[in-house]
Motif scaffolding. Structure first.
Motif, short mmCIF file in Angstrom:
data_model
loop_
_atom_site.label_atom_id
_atom_site.label_comp_id
_atom_site.label_asym_id
_atom_site.label_seq_id
_atom_site.Cartn_x
_atom_site.Cartn_y
_atom_site.Cartn_z
N GLU A 7 0.84 -1.19 0.00
CA GLU A 7 0.00 0.00 0.00
C GLU A 7 0.88 1.24 0.00
OE1 GLU A 7 -3.90 0.22 2.33
OE2 GLU A 7 -2.54 1.53 3.45
N VAL A 8 0.55 2.15 -0.90
CA VAL A 8 1.31 3.40 -1.00
C VAL A 8 0.39 4.54 -0.60
CG1 VAL A 8 2.54 4.95 -2.57
CG2 VAL A 8 2.72 2.47 -2.88
N ARG A 9 0.89 5.40 0.29
CA ARG A 9 0.10 6.54 0.73
C ARG A 9 0.92 7.81 0.67
NH1 ARG A 9 -4.40 5.76 4.30
NH2 ARG A 9 -4.90 3.53 4.48
N ARG A 10 0.26 8.88 0.31
CA ARG A 10 0.90 10.19 0.45
C ARG A 10 -0.06 11.06 1.24
NH1 ARG A 10 4.61 14.30 -2.93
NH2 ARG A 10 5.10 15.43 -1.01
N GLY A 11 0.44 11.58 2.35
CA GLY A 11 -0.40 12.39 3.22
C GLY A 11 -1.66 11.65 3.65
N GLY A 12 -1.53 10.34 3.85
CA GLY A 12 -2.68 9.55 4.30
C GLY A 12 -3.57 9.06 3.17
N LYS A 13 -3.40 9.62 1.98
CA LYS A 13 -4.26 9.25 0.86
C LYS A 13 -3.65 8.06 0.11
CE LYS A 13 -5.66 11.31 -3.47
NZ LYS A 13 -4.55 11.65 -4.33
N ILE A 14 -4.47 7.05 -0.14
CA ILE A 14 -3.97 5.87 -0.83
C ILE A 14 -3.75 6.17 -2.31
CG2 ILE A 14 -4.57 3.53 -1.60
CD1 ILE A 14 -5.83 3.02 1.05
N ILE A 15 -2.60 5.73 -2.80
CA ILE A 15 -2.27 5.95 -4.21
C ILE A 15 -2.22 4.60 -4.92
CG2 ILE A 15 -0.47 6.76 -5.79
CD1 ILE A 15 0.32 8.74 -3.53
N GLN A 16 -2.99 4.50 -6.00
CA GLN A 16 -3.02 3.25 -6.75
C GLN A 16 -1.92 3.25 -7.80
OE1 GLN A 16 -4.98 0.87 -5.92
NE2 GLN A 16 -6.53 1.92 -4.68
N LEU A 17 -1.09 2.20 -7.77
CA LEU A 17 -0.01 2.10 -8.75
C LEU A 17 -0.13 0.79 -9.51
CD1 LEU A 17 3.10 3.22 -6.62
CD2 LEU A 17 1.74 4.63 -8.16
N THR A 18 0.37 0.78 -10.74
CA THR A 18 0.46 -0.50 -11.45
C THR A 18 1.63 -1.27 -10.84
OG1 THR A 18 2.06 0.31 -13.07
CG2 THR A 18 -0.28 0.63 -13.59
N GLN A 19 1.74 -2.55 -11.21
CA GLN A 19 2.80 -3.37 -10.65
C GLN A 19 4.20 -2.80 -10.95
OE1 GLN A 19 3.08 -7.56 -11.88
NE2 GLN A 19 2.01 -7.95 -9.98
N LYS A 20 4.39 -2.37 -12.18
CA LYS A 20 5.71 -1.83 -12.56
C LYS A 20 5.98 -0.49 -11.88
CE LYS A 20 8.14 -4.56 -15.12
NZ LYS A 20 8.94 -5.46 -14.29
N GLU A 21 4.95 0.33 -11.77
CA GLU A 21 5.13 1.60 -11.08
C GLU A 21 5.52 1.35 -9.62
OE1 GLU A 21 1.78 4.10 -13.66
OE2 GLU A 21 1.33 3.43 -11.63
N TYR A 22 4.85 0.39 -9.00
CA TYR A 22 5.18 0.06 -7.62
C TYR A 22 6.62 -0.43 -7.51
CZ TYR A 22 5.50 -2.02 -3.06
OH TYR A 22 5.94 -2.32 -1.80
N ALA A 23 7.00 -1.33 -8.43
CA ALA A 23 8.36 -1.88 -8.40
C ALA A 23 9.40 -0.76 -8.52
CB ALA A 23 8.53 -2.90 -9.53
N LEU A 24 9.12 0.18 -9.39
CA LEU A 24 10.04 1.30 -9.58
C LEU A 24 10.10 2.16 -8.31
CD1 LEU A 24 11.83 3.13 -11.31
CD2 LEU A 24 9.77 4.09 -12.32
N LEU A 25 8.94 2.47 -7.76
CA LEU A 25 8.91 3.30 -6.56
C LEU A 25 9.61 2.60 -5.39
CD1 LEU A 25 7.89 5.93 -5.25
CD2 LEU A 25 5.84 4.68 -4.56
N GLU A 26 9.37 1.31 -5.25
CA GLU A 26 10.01 0.56 -4.17
C GLU A 26 11.53 0.61 -4.30
OE1 GLU A 26 9.00 -3.71 -2.28
OE2 GLU A 26 10.10 -3.82 -4.14
N TYR A 27 12.00 0.45 -5.52
CA TYR A 27 13.45 0.47 -5.73
C TYR A 27 14.04 1.86 -5.42
CZ TYR A 27 18.03 -0.05 -7.75
OH TYR A 27 19.39 -0.07 -7.91
#
Ligand code: CA
Length: 225
Positions: free
Chosen positions: A141-161
């Motif tokens: 789960e990705v949140r900014r300022g408490g708000k949930i942000i929906q990411l695609t699998q690749k976007e999540y992978a990139l952000l995690e890295y």
């Protein structure tokens, strides 16, 4: 995150690759110890899942060779059930973890997350945080300022890295290596395209931008430009 799976049993190998890909990892696979060393020398993996009983070079020989070359990639060994001496030797040879076959994928995935997390710059519990942005490594789960942000699998992978390496400038080549596997054939601007998508979701509408371009070098996540 990019993982190398080294396993000579074809069914187990393809099932493992499939499960890891479903989790959003980018995965390469090979079936003997010599190939494993070739793959590891060409790519900086985030983790290696290494069977012990392998043709050509066994998993322990592969592990010792990696460590002798100062390659610190986290390694999870797969051992035959009851092979206690393998386990001890494996840990002595520099393995980060081991699992006896047969194993459950839930456990494998959990252990993998722990190994990768240990490599990250700064992790609190199971979360990566930067300013008001947070990533839950278990639930994704990705949140900014408490708000949930929906990411695609690749976007999540990139952000995690990027978040695992926050504060460090990462080149496009390095990002590409960690997020895509050898089967991937894309244009050279693919990273920029994904960064643009991420920015739209993470930074648009917020005064303090977290994703920054460093001209001529790559990208970095931090609070100030
Ligand atoms: Ca085997």
């Amino acid at each position: 995150m990019r993982i190398l799976v080294v396993e000579d049993e074809q069914n187990l190998r393809s099932l493992t690759v499939k499960r890891l890909e479903e989790e959003g990892y980018s995965v390469d696979a090979c079936e003997d110890g010599r190939e494993a060393l070739e793959y590891a020398s060409m790519t900086e993996y985030d983790a290696i899942i290494l069977d012990i009983l392998l043709p050509k070079l066994d998993g322990l020989q592969v592990l010792r060779t990696l460590r002798a070359k100062k390659d610190r990639t986290p390694v999870l060994l797969l051992t035959a059930r009851g092979a206690v001496e393998d386990k001890v030797e494996g840990l002595n040879s520099g393995a980060d973890d081991y699992m006896a076959k047969p194993f459950s994928y839930e456990e494998l995935l959990a252990r993998l997350r722990v190994m990768i997390r240990r490599q990250a710059v700064d992790v609190t519990e199971n979360r990566l945080e930067l300013a008001d942005l947070s990533l839950d490594l278990n639930t994704r789960e990705v949140r900014r300022g408490g708000k949930i942000i929906q990411l695609t699998q690749k976007e999540y992978a990139l952000l995690e890295y990027l978040m695992c390496n926050k504060g460090l400038v990462l080149s496009r080549e390095k990002i590409e290596q960690h997020i895509w596997n050898y089967d991937y054939e894309g244009g050279s601007n693919v990273i920029d395209v994904y960064i643009r998508c991420l920015r739209k979701k993470i930074d648009d509408g917020y005064p303090n931008k977290l994703i920054h371009t460093v001209r001529g070098m790559g990208y970095v996540m931090r609070e100030q430009a």
